[in-house]
Design an enzyme around this catalytic site. Structure first.
Site, PDB file in Angstrom:
ATOM      1  N   SER A   1     -10.637  -0.292   3.626  1.00  0.00           N
ATOM      2  CA  SER A   1      -9.802  -0.466   4.830  1.00  0.00           C
ATOM      3  C   SER A   1      -9.337   0.897   5.322  1.00  0.00           C
ATOM      4  O   SER A   1      -8.714   1.643   4.580  1.00  0.00           O
ATOM      5  CB  SER A   1      -8.547  -1.276   4.508  1.00  0.00           C
ATOM      6  OG  SER A   1      -8.877  -2.529   4.003  1.00  0.00           O
TER       7      SER A   1
ATOM      8  N   GLU B   1      -4.598   3.646   6.461  1.00  0.00           N
ATOM      9  CA  GLU B   1      -4.334   3.463   5.035  1.00  0.00           C
ATOM     10  C   GLU B   1      -4.910   4.656   4.273  1.00  0.00           C
ATOM     11  O   GLU B   1      -4.398   5.081   3.240  1.00  0.00           O
ATOM     12  CB  GLU B   1      -5.000   2.170   4.546  1.00  0.00           C
ATOM     13  CG  GLU B   1      -4.509   1.771   3.169  1.00  0.00           C
ATOM     14  CD  GLU B   1      -5.508   1.018   2.348  1.00  0.00           C
ATOM     15  OE1 GLU B   1      -5.770   1.457   1.215  1.00  0.00           O
ATOM     16  OE2 GLU B   1      -6.037   0.004   2.838  1.00  0.00           O
TER      17      GLU B   1
ATOM     18  N   ARG C   1       0.835  -1.219   0.000  1.00  0.00           N
ATOM     19  CA  ARG C   1       0.000   0.000   0.000  1.00  0.00           C
ATOM     20  C   ARG C   1       0.865   1.262   0.000  1.00  0.00           C
ATOM     21  O   ARG C   1       0.566   2.243   0.687  1.00  0.00           O
ATOM     22  CB  ARG C   1      -0.928   0.023   1.231  1.00  0.00           C
ATOM     23  CG  ARG C   1      -1.950  -1.069   1.276  1.00  0.00           C
ATOM     24  CD  ARG C   1      -2.925  -0.921   0.100  1.00  0.00           C
ATOM     25  NE  ARG C   1      -4.109  -1.679   0.343  1.00  0.00           N
ATOM     26  CZ  ARG C   1      -4.252  -2.970   0.034  1.00  0.00           C
ATOM     27  NH1 ARG C   1      -3.271  -3.625  -0.549  1.00  0.00           N
ATOM     28  NH2 ARG C   1      -5.377  -3.593   0.297  1.00  0.00           N
TER      29      ARG C   1
END
Ligand code: EPU
Length: 350
Positions: free
Chosen positions: A245, A346, A171
């Site tokens: 998320s 995130e 990520r």
């Protein structure tokens, strides 16, 4: 190209947060990018006449606005998918940054191409995909990415980044770090395979295929399965606003895992690249706002943790970004207190 003032962004972020951008512009073609850059004020000091700050938006599915944006928001509406070349084994595709990611998945699986079928239904646009090296169900963008085309906002030059130059990680990418806000991603080039190349080892996917007795005949069978799993587990932002998320999973060393296992023998973990990935969803599920409760499914005012996936925070309606951010802080401190692990969002907090 029209510059709007005090533009409301609530429809442009999947959390549905109502904030205003001081200035707002949509980019529909590469000429717009150049025009925007050329505006004398915009290029001054590499900054902008519209405020010092610039923010690039795609699908708005990975941001949390905590206040009005005191600068220029640039919405990527660059469209187009083209096949650049193909041989017996593979096809190279150039996709413009403003395309919806899932439309690219549909384009590929329809043609029987393998490589991004596991990434079905990831919200957001193609231009945002390299920013965080999108990943799901055992696949990541970096497995198929060739190049990223972008505009350097300080020189106005177009630059092509090779995959290695993008510094893709979990990520993560150079565009979130050293080059944050310095480049406008206009297109992404991927190489997909014509040869069967199925990737179905991700536990939840494997179980789903087995349970439903699905035989994989082409990449579409996998994208359909992933879509079904996601629809069952993840809330649809059009119904319950969210940004997928909210936190990243946590990576720790083997020694740290051994220590944790003493107190929490049931802790799930996955070994990846010599590290151990601990699912943040499990950590959040296994602590709670009051003793003996779980954050999963917990609601406080307008904000909550999704009942089927504890990594996802939801806006039940009317929440402010600050409210969501404070709620997230509570989860972070609870997880820290119980497990000694630090959760990192995130989602980009703006
Ligand atoms: N888990 C729990 N409780 C929960 C959620 C998860 O215990 O409420 C544990 C379970 O042990 C489960 C494991 O976490 O086996 C993994 O769960 P899941 O497969 O749902 O994946 P994840 O690690 O929680 C990541 C991505 C998702 C992606 C899924 C599927 C991150 C931050 N998230 O979640 O991506 O869809 O894997 O591959 O890496 C997103 O980025 O917005 C996103 C949704």
């Amino acid at each position: 190209m029209q510059i709007h003032k005090n533009y409301n962004l609530s429809k442009l972020n999947t959390f549905g947060i109502s904030v205003n951008a001081k200035f707002f512009v949509e980019i529909h073609n590469e000429t717009d990018v150049k025009e925007l850059f050329k505006m004398e004020e915009f290029s001054a000091r590499g900054g902008s006449a519209f405020g010092e700050k610039k923010l690039f938006l795609g699908g708005g599915s990975n941001v949390l606005f905590t206040k009005d944006f005191d600068g220029l928001v640039i919405l990527n509406k660059l469209k187009g998918i083209e096949i650049l070349n193909e041989d017996l084994e593979s096809v190279t595709i150039r996709c413009m940054g403003g395309e919806i990611w899932h439309d690219l998945v549909t384009f590929s699986v329809k043609r029987g191409l393998w490589g991004i079928e596991n990434l079905a239904l990831i919200p957001g646009t193609v231009g945002a995909a390299p920013m965080q090296n999108i990943g799901a169900y055992g696949a990541e963008l970096q497995n198929v990415l060739q190049n990223v085309e972008a505009f350097d906002l300080t020189t106005g030059e177009k630059r092509i980044f090779k995959r290695e130059e993008c510094k893709l990680g979990y990520r993560d990418s150079i565009f979130k770090n050293e080059l944050k806000d310095k480049y406008f991603i206009t297109a992404v080039i991927l190489t997909l395979s014509k040869l069967e190349n199925k990737n179905i080892t991700y536990k939840i996917l494997e179980e789903y295929l087995k349970k439903n007795e699905i035989e994989i005949k082409g990449p579409k069978d996998i994208s359909d399965a992933v879509a079904a799993i996601r629809k069952n587990k993840l809330p649809d932002p059009a119904i319950i606003p969210n940004a997928g998320s909210f936190f990243k999973n946590v990576f720790i060393g083997k020694e740290e895992l051994r220590k944790l296992q003493k107190n929490f023998p049931q802790i799930p973990y996955f070994e990846e690249d010599g590290m151990v990935k601990v699912p943040a969803g499990w950590l959040i599920e296994h602590c709670g706002p009051r003793d003996g409760t779980s954050w999963r499914g917990y609601r406080l005012g307008n904000v909550g943790v999704h009942e089927k996936q504890a990594l996802v925070l939801v806006n039940y309606g009317g929440a402010t970004g600050e409210e969501i951010s404070l709620f997230a802080d509570k989860i972070i401190s609870d997880v820290k207190e119980k497990f000694g692990l630090k959760l990192v969002p995130e989602v980009n907090l703006i």
